[in-house]
Write an enzyme that holds these catalytic residues in place. Sequence first.
Site, PDB file in Angstrom:
ATOM      1  N   ASP A   1      -5.580  -6.530   5.878  1.00 11.48           N
ATOM      2  CA  ASP A   1      -6.771  -5.807   5.422  1.00 11.48           C
ATOM      3  C   ASP A   1      -7.857  -6.825   5.052  1.00 11.48           C
ATOM      4  OD1 ASP A   1      -8.419  -3.828   4.535  1.00 11.48           O
ATOM      5  OD2 ASP A   1      -7.222  -3.265   2.788  1.00 11.48           O
TER       6      ASP A   1
ATOM      7  N   LYS B   1       3.157 -15.354   2.672  1.00  8.98           N
ATOM      8  CA  LYS B   1       3.094 -16.142   1.434  1.00  8.98           C
ATOM      9  C   LYS B   1       4.535 -16.484   1.070  1.00  8.98           C
ATOM     10  CE  LYS B   1       0.729 -17.848  -2.037  1.00  8.98           C
ATOM     11  NZ  LYS B   1      -0.093 -19.060  -1.887  1.00  8.98           N
TER      12      LYS B   1
ATOM     13  N   TYR C   1       0.823  -1.221   0.000  1.00  6.18           N
ATOM     14  CA  TYR C   1       0.000   0.000   0.000  1.00  6.18           C
ATOM     15  C   TYR C   1       0.853   1.266   0.000  1.00  6.18           C
ATOM     16  CZ  TYR C   1      -4.120  -2.905   1.072  1.00  6.18           C
ATOM     17  OH  TYR C   1      -5.119  -3.831   1.034  1.00  6.18           O
TER      18      TYR C   1
ATOM     19  N   ASP D   1      -3.307 -18.176   2.009  1.00 10.38           N
ATOM     20  CA  ASP D   1      -4.453 -18.896   1.431  1.00 10.38           C
ATOM     21  C   ASP D   1      -4.971 -19.939   2.424  1.00 10.38           C
ATOM     22  OD1 ASP D   1      -1.938 -19.951   0.999  1.00 10.38           O
ATOM     23  OD2 ASP D   1      -2.376 -20.789  -0.980  1.00 10.38           O
TER      24      ASP D   1
ATOM     25  N   ASP E   1     -11.354  -8.192   7.583  1.00  8.72           N
ATOM     26  CA  ASP E   1     -12.757  -8.086   7.162  1.00  8.72           C
ATOM     27  C   ASP E   1     -13.408  -9.465   7.176  1.00  8.72           C
ATOM     28  OD1 ASP E   1     -12.429  -5.373   6.747  1.00  8.72           O
ATOM     29  OD2 ASP E   1     -13.558  -5.387   4.864  1.00  8.72           O
TER      30      ASP E   1
END
Length: 368
Positions: free
Chosen positions: A247, A191, A141, A223, A251
């Site tokens: 992020d 990852k 980001y 994942d 959620d």
Amino acid sequence: MRLNLTALPGDGVGPEVTDEALRVLETIAEVFGHQFNITRKPIGGAALLASKDPLPADTLQACLGSGAVLLGAVGGPAFDNFPSHLRPESGLLRLRRELGVFANLRPALCFAGLEDCSPLRAEVVRGTDVLIVRELLGGIYFGEPRSTQGSPGNRVAIDTMRYSEAEIERIARVAFELARSRRRKVTSVDKANVLDCSRLWREVVTRAGQQYSDVKLSHMYVDAAAMALVARPADFDVVLTENMFGDILSDQAGAVVGSLGMLGSASIGGAVGLFEPVHGSAPDIAGQGIANPVGAILAAAMLLRYSFKLETEAVCVESAVGGMLAKGFRTKDLAKAGESVLSTSAMGQKVAEAVRERAKPAGQKAAS
Ligand code: NAD
């Protein structure tokens, strides 16, 4: 204690839920003998309309000069076509950076009695109590270079994921410290089978973890973590991860435990802590007095805990919320067909009353 607080109600339902969080904080001040000096300032769309800047200098100065910042939400459809530097959300990103808050804490707790609000079966979600610790100021980001180049039809876009050892180490320490006050388990999510950033992440987290031998550290690929978070959410304690993975996973964890309106968050580690509900400005329900204020109220509890070190007061707010939900009080997002529904302010009042009741000395409680 005299405590200075800046309130940034923002847009949409932001002012509605912030009012209720402030009502609860004022009740805490009254019953525990504190004094809050609350300064309200505009941010986001409200500030854009007033001064053409989503984070006016005056707002930023007030935040930097206070003990903590309580934010509602920013954004709305009226601003969707504004250039990116003039969007309400850019004001919030700038505020996080200016405050230096690199650690975003997002608890997702399944309150007793609300198991049916989850899209998952009650027996899967029961007992879920996850704390997502998300790195907030690094990663893809913020990494440079970033650009979109070329002519339409042949454009190429670039974003850069970048992490330094120091950035990883400081967020890892936050997660390990927090795990010590919980169930002493940290799951670090990366990852590392694909990304260099993640391989460095895993190495640095492992090294930091050696200084916390009382905390059990495990690693998961993002994942697999996404899958496990819906398959067996109650197994997780602290989830430590980088900005973008956090992020998304936070959620997801929010959806697992029911309404988005229930979740508070804290952004800490910088000059001044920033506390906000996880949800956005909810333009579809703004102005109707039906938003759930619990996320904002739980953010206020985190403000008491992390910025003002008032643990007893924070627990008082959290148990007042739990008590109200256990008694069956519901806002529209939580109510089932046929259940009575409280407005935003009625729910805030119920929690404030419960705070007052919980803070009474034992003798007075029995008499009332
Ligand atoms: P949202 O979180 O505002 O709403 C998503 C859904 O959840 C909507 O159906 C909404 O009605 C519901 N909801 C949200 N808060 C609720 C509450 N307190 N009680 C009951 N229901 C609630 O997300 P969105 O619709 O994708 O975004 C709306 C605007 O908010 C956009 O402009 C977006 O950029 C902005 N946004 C801001 C923040 C922030 O300020 N931190 C975060 C996310 C989105």
